[in-house]
Design a protein around this motif. Structure first.
Motif, PDB file in Angstrom:
ATOM      1  N   ILE A   9      -2.965 -22.439  14.197  1.00 56.48           N
ATOM      2  CA  ILE A   9      -3.073 -22.099  12.779  1.00 56.48           C
ATOM      3  C   ILE A   9      -2.556 -23.369  12.670  1.00 56.48           C
ATOM      4  N   GLY A  10      -3.132 -23.385  11.042  1.00 56.10           N
ATOM      5  CA  GLY A  10      -2.570 -25.026  10.150  1.00 56.10           C
ATOM      6  C   GLY A  10      -3.626 -26.073  10.893  1.00 56.10           C
ATOM      7  N   GLN A  11      -4.214 -26.231  11.378  1.00 63.30           N
ATOM      8  CA  GLN A  11      -4.122 -27.455  12.285  1.00 63.30           C
ATOM      9  C   GLN A  11      -5.878 -28.425  11.429  1.00 63.30           C
ATOM     10  N   GLY A  12      -6.827 -27.214  10.317  1.00 64.88           N
ATOM     11  CA  GLY A  12      -7.936 -27.298  10.020  1.00 64.88           C
ATOM     12  C   GLY A  12      -8.642 -26.448  10.104  1.00 64.88           C
ATOM     13  N   ILE A  13      -8.506 -25.661  11.305  1.00 62.34           N
ATOM     14  CA  ILE A  13      -9.672 -25.651  12.404  1.00 62.34           C
ATOM     15  C   ILE A  13     -10.153 -24.318  11.571  1.00 62.34           C
ATOM     16  N   GLY A  14      -9.361 -23.554  10.879  1.00 64.65           N
ATOM     17  CA  GLY A  14      -9.964 -22.641  10.260  1.00 64.65           C
ATOM     18  C   GLY A  14     -11.061 -23.214   8.942  1.00 64.65           C
ATOM     19  N   SER A  15      -9.714 -23.795   8.353  1.00 68.90           N
ATOM     20  CA  SER A  15     -11.303 -24.579   7.350  1.00 68.90           C
ATOM     21  C   SER A  15     -12.824 -24.896   7.523  1.00 68.90           C
ATOM     22  N   GLN A  16     -12.899 -25.592   8.597  1.00 66.83           N
ATOM     23  CA  GLN A  16     -14.223 -26.202   9.187  1.00 66.83           C
ATOM     24  C   GLN A  16     -14.976 -25.564  10.037  1.00 66.83           C
ATOM     25  N   LEU A  17     -14.547 -23.793  10.530  1.00 66.40           N
ATOM     26  CA  LEU A  17     -14.856 -22.659  10.732  1.00 66.40           C
ATOM     27  C   LEU A  17     -15.457 -21.969   9.656  1.00 66.40           C
ATOM     28  N   LEU A  18     -14.834 -22.577   8.500  1.00 69.30           N
ATOM     29  CA  LEU A  18     -15.333 -21.827   6.889  1.00 69.30           C
ATOM     30  C   LEU A  18     -16.428 -22.319   6.638  1.00 69.30           C
ATOM     31  N   ALA A  19     -15.739 -23.619   6.626  1.00 70.33           N
ATOM     32  CA  ALA A  19     -17.595 -25.139   6.777  1.00 70.33           C
ATOM     33  C   ALA A  19     -18.866 -24.500   6.585  1.00 70.33           C
ATOM     34  N   ARG A  20     -18.702 -24.323   8.466  1.00 73.35           N
ATOM     35  CA  ARG A  20     -19.261 -23.849   8.791  1.00 73.35           C
ATOM     36  C   ARG A  20     -20.171 -22.052   8.432  1.00 73.35           C
ATOM     37  N   ALA A  21     -19.528 -21.440   8.094  1.00 73.52           N
ATOM     38  CA  ALA A  21     -19.795 -20.389   7.756  1.00 73.52           C
ATOM     39  C   ALA A  21     -21.119 -20.704   6.372  1.00 73.52           C
ATOM     40  N   LYS A  22     -20.261 -21.290   5.158  1.00 78.04           N
ATOM     41  CA  LYS A  22     -21.086 -21.672   4.300  1.00 78.04           C
ATOM     42  C   LYS A  22     -22.247 -22.845   4.530  1.00 78.04           C
ATOM     43  N   SER A  23     -22.195 -23.631   5.229  1.00 75.05           N
ATOM     44  CA  SER A  23     -23.863 -23.768   6.123  1.00 75.05           C
ATOM     45  C   SER A  23     -24.122 -23.219   6.575  1.00 75.05           C
ATOM     46  N   LEU A  24     -24.325 -22.747   7.254  1.00 71.19           N
ATOM     47  CA  LEU A  24     -25.217 -21.419   7.859  1.00 71.19           C
ATOM     48  C   LEU A  24     -25.457 -20.972   7.199  1.00 71.19           C
ATOM     49  N   MET A  25     -24.227 -19.748   5.798  1.00 68.68           N
ATOM     50  CA  MET A  25     -25.559 -19.271   4.985  1.00 68.68           C
ATOM     51  C   MET A  25     -25.829 -19.691   3.485  1.00 68.68           C
ATOM     52  N   PRO A  26     -25.708 -20.857   3.331  1.00 62.85           N
ATOM     53  CA  PRO A  26     -25.571 -21.888   2.013  1.00 62.85           C
ATOM     54  C   PRO A  26     -26.189 -20.745   0.963  1.00 62.85           C
ATOM     55  N   THR A  27     -26.318 -19.727   0.757  1.00 63.81           N
ATOM     56  CA  THR A  27     -26.865 -19.366  -0.710  1.00 63.81           C
ATOM     57  C   THR A  27     -25.839 -18.480  -1.079  1.00 63.81           C
ATOM     58  N   GLY A  28     -24.728 -18.041   0.063  1.00 65.98           N
ATOM     59  CA  GLY A  28     -23.791 -17.031   0.013  1.00 65.98           C
ATOM     60  C   GLY A  28     -23.686 -16.643   1.232  1.00 65.98           C
ATOM     61  N   PHE A  29     -21.849 -15.402   0.885  1.00 62.73           N
ATOM     62  CA  PHE A  29     -21.763 -14.575   1.846  1.00 62.73           C
ATOM     63  C   PHE A  29     -20.541 -13.765   1.577  1.00 62.73           C
ATOM     64  N   THR A  30     -20.380 -12.611   2.128  1.00 62.30           N
ATOM     65  CA  THR A  30     -18.903 -11.594   1.633  1.00 62.30           C
ATOM     66  C   THR A  30     -18.417 -11.756   3.008  1.00 62.30           C
ATOM     67  N   LEU A  31     -17.184 -11.446   3.208  1.00 63.09           N
ATOM     68  CA  LEU A  31     -16.004 -11.144   4.128  1.00 63.09           C
ATOM     69  C   LEU A  31     -15.495  -9.986   3.267  1.00 63.09           C
ATOM     70  N   PHE A  32     -14.002  -9.694   4.073  1.00 65.62           N
ATOM     71  CA  PHE A  32     -13.258  -9.078   3.512  1.00 65.62           C
ATOM     72  C   PHE A  32     -12.214  -8.896   4.813  1.00 65.62           C
ATOM     73  N   THR A  33     -10.883  -8.584   4.308  1.00 63.46           N
ATOM     74  CA  THR A  33      -9.423  -8.815   5.012  1.00 63.46           C
ATOM     75  C   THR A  33      -8.654  -7.341   4.466  1.00 63.46           C
ATOM     76  N   ARG A  34      -8.003  -7.057   5.660  1.00 68.46           N
ATOM     77  CA  ARG A  34      -6.620  -6.026   5.336  1.00 68.46           C
ATOM     78  C   ARG A  34      -5.729  -7.209   3.511  1.00 68.46           C
ATOM     79  N   ALA A  35      -5.481  -5.822   2.558  1.00 63.90           N
ATOM     80  CA  ALA A  35      -4.699  -6.251   1.621  1.00 63.90           C
ATOM     81  C   ALA A  35      -3.264  -6.772   1.993  1.00 63.90           C
TER      82      ALA A  35
END
Length: 152
Positions: free
Chosen positions: A89-115
């Motif tokens: 965590i904190g190395q930019g890996i999560g940001s790159q994985l999230l960017a991959r999600a945006k590129s694979l689902m370019p019209t948008g997406f949803t997710l959930f996480t615990r509050a």
């Protein structure tokens, strides 16, 4: 540059043990996963079911070791899972994985996480996702926050 020290690629059958281990280790951190975590064996079995059915998985590797993964359900426009080994965590890996999600689902997406998962919530909000709603988790009853991302 530490963040350049990883590569993203499609998960293979051989990555399933590592994916399950990362999922269990990270979701087991305080405030991240459910109060009662599934066992490592239960999560490993679920990885097989999900990858055989709906998940499209990208892994992040660092020096030959899987350190994170992204699982999407492209047909449903859902980011199902995004987890990193705690030490990654904190190395930019999560940001790159999230960017991959945006590129694979370019019209948008949803997710959930615990509050209670404040770190993930800050991460998603900083990345431009918006809170859609908060409701009890159908299985555990703890509050979950739904997020959405759409381009523009």
């Amino acid at each position: 540059d530490v963040a350049a020290d990883f590569v993203l690629g499609p998960a293979t059958h051989q990555d399933r043990d590592a994916i399950a281990a990362i999922w269990h280790e990270s979701a087991g951190l305080p405030t991240v996963g459910p109060a009662t975590m599934p066992s490592p064996a239960q999560l490993r079995a679920r990885v097989d079911v999900e990858m055989d059915n709906s998940w499209e998985v990208t892994i992040a590797e660092q020096r030959g070791t899987v350190v994170g993964f992204l699982a999407i359900k492209r047909d449903e426009a859902v980011l199902a899972e995004l987890f990193l080994r705690p030490q990654a965590i904190g190395q930019g890996i999560g940001s790159q994985l999230l960017a991959r999600a945006k590129s694979l689902m370019p019209t948008g997406f949803t997710l959930f996480t615990r509050a209670t998962n404040v770190r993930a919530r800050r991460f998603y909000e900083k990345a431009g996702l918006t809170v859609l709603r908060t409701e009890p988790h159908p299985r555990d009853g703890d509050l979950i926050v739904f997020y959405g991302w759409s381009p523009g």
